[in-house]
Design a protein around this motif. Structure first.
Motif: not given
Length: 136
Positions: A73-97
């Motif tokens: 199972e995979l979870l798609l969510d803007g709050g994933l820990q891996v995203y915070q580790e990649c882009a600590p200043v990111w708000d989930g409001e664009d297509d970065l991931f």
């Protein structure tokens, strides 16, 4: 091995941060001087971007076929820990991931379900269901 970096990141999220079987867990703060990942990104004009050090780490990260086979199972969510580790200043409001390809599905043969699959868009969701993967 992986062709879509963002797909790899959600697999890493599952194995490293959720299941904790891909170790050691990467912490961007551990690789920046002073340990302040947020300030580091801002000071270098890299806010809202994947940090080069994190990208290099995750691109080079090898995941054994045995571990990949455990991903069901995979979870798609803007709050994933891996995203915070990649882009600590990111708000989930664009297509970065955003995942743009499912070409890497063969790497996770046990995948049965993708949660929040609406983030993939209709074409990729249809590809999931055509392969017998639940697009939840």
């Amino acid at each position: 091995m992986f062709r879509d970096f963002n797909f790899k990141l959600v697999v890493v999220e599952k194995l490293m941060y959720q299941d904790e079987v891909l170790t050691p867990a990467f912490r961007f703060a551990d690789v920046v001087p002073g340990g302040d990942a947020w300030q580091y990104a801002y000071d270098r004009g890299l806010a809202y971007q994947v940090q080069p050090e994190a990208r290099a780490y995750f691109e080079a990260l090898e995941i054994s076929p045995e571990l990949l086979a455990t991903v069901d199972e995979l979870l798609l969510d803007g709050g994933l820990q891996v995203y915070q580790e990649c882009a600590p200043v990111w708000d989930g409001e664009d297509d970065l991931f955003d995942i743009t390809s499912l070409a890497d599905l063969a790497l996770v043969p046990g995948l049965r379900r993708v949660v929040n699959s609406e983030f993939l868009g209709p074409e990729l969701r249809a590809e999931l269901t055509s392969r017998g993967i639940e697009a939840a």
